[in-house]
Design a protein around this motif. Structure first.
Motif, mmCIF file in Angstrom:
data_model
loop_
_atom_site.group_PDB
_atom_site.id
_atom_site.type_symbol
_atom_site.label_atom_id
_atom_site.label_comp_id
_atom_site.label_asym_id
_atom_site.label_seq_id
_atom_site.Cartn_x
_atom_site.Cartn_y
_atom_site.Cartn_z
ATOM 1 N N VAL A 1 0.700 -0.986 0.130
ATOM 2 C CA VAL A 1 0.097 0.183 0.065
ATOM 3 C C VAL A 1 0.744 1.496 0.100
ATOM 4 O O VAL A 1 2.174 1.731 0.477
ATOM 5 N N VAL A 2 0.390 2.148 -0.731
ATOM 6 C CA VAL A 2 1.194 3.297 -0.994
ATOM 7 C C VAL A 2 -0.067 4.676 -0.787
ATOM 8 O O VAL A 2 -0.552 4.690 -1.437
ATOM 9 N N GLY A 3 0.577 5.415 -0.115
ATOM 10 C CA GLY A 3 -0.520 6.676 0.422
ATOM 11 C C GLY A 3 0.362 8.157 0.124
ATOM 12 O O GLY A 3 1.236 7.890 -0.512
ATOM 13 N N PHE A 4 -1.210 9.306 0.161
ATOM 14 C CA PHE A 4 -0.517 10.204 -0.483
ATOM 15 C C PHE A 4 -0.383 11.029 0.582
ATOM 16 O O PHE A 4 -0.762 12.550 0.479
ATOM 17 N N ASP A 5 -0.763 10.929 2.072
ATOM 18 C CA ASP A 5 -1.281 11.357 3.580
ATOM 19 C C ASP A 5 -0.519 10.910 4.605
ATOM 20 O O ASP A 5 -0.168 9.644 4.300
ATOM 21 N N MET A 6 -1.083 11.557 5.563
ATOM 22 C CA MET A 6 -0.331 10.763 7.151
ATOM 23 C C MET A 6 -1.831 10.689 7.250
ATOM 24 O O MET A 6 -1.724 10.799 8.929
ATOM 25 N N SER A 7 -3.095 10.093 6.803
ATOM 26 C CA SER A 7 -4.532 10.291 7.721
ATOM 27 C C SER A 7 -3.860 8.554 9.606
ATOM 28 O O SER A 7 -3.231 8.188 9.187
#
Length: 81
Positions: A5-11
């Motif tokens: 998994v790669v995300g683009f925020d730090m939720s």
């Protein structure tokens, strides 16, 4: 659990995936404080008749994953986000 998994925020959801040993997760973390600070500075200069010195400003991106979560540079970026 065999999915990367790669995300683009730090939720909170991304943080829990990164901290979990069941997943291989990363996120790309932008330096939001720097982006805002430099953006406002550029706008103020332009309002006073100035011209931006650069067209694109690279404020940096940090990769956060299980191995880098406790890195001092990452902690510094997270403290401003």
């Amino acid at each position: 659990t065999d999915i990367t998994v790669v995300g683009f925020d730090m939720s909170d959801e991304i943080r829990s995936l990164i901290e979990s040993s069941d997943y291989h997760a990363s996120t790309m973390l932008q330096r939001q404080y720097d982006m805002s600070y430099r953006g406002v500075g550029t706008i103020l200069d332009m309002l006073e008749g100035g011209t931006p010195s650069v067209k694109f400003e690279d404020t940096g991106v940090a990769t956060v994953n299980h191995a880098t979560m406790d890195d001092p540079d990452i902690m510094e970026v997270l403290s401003h986000n």
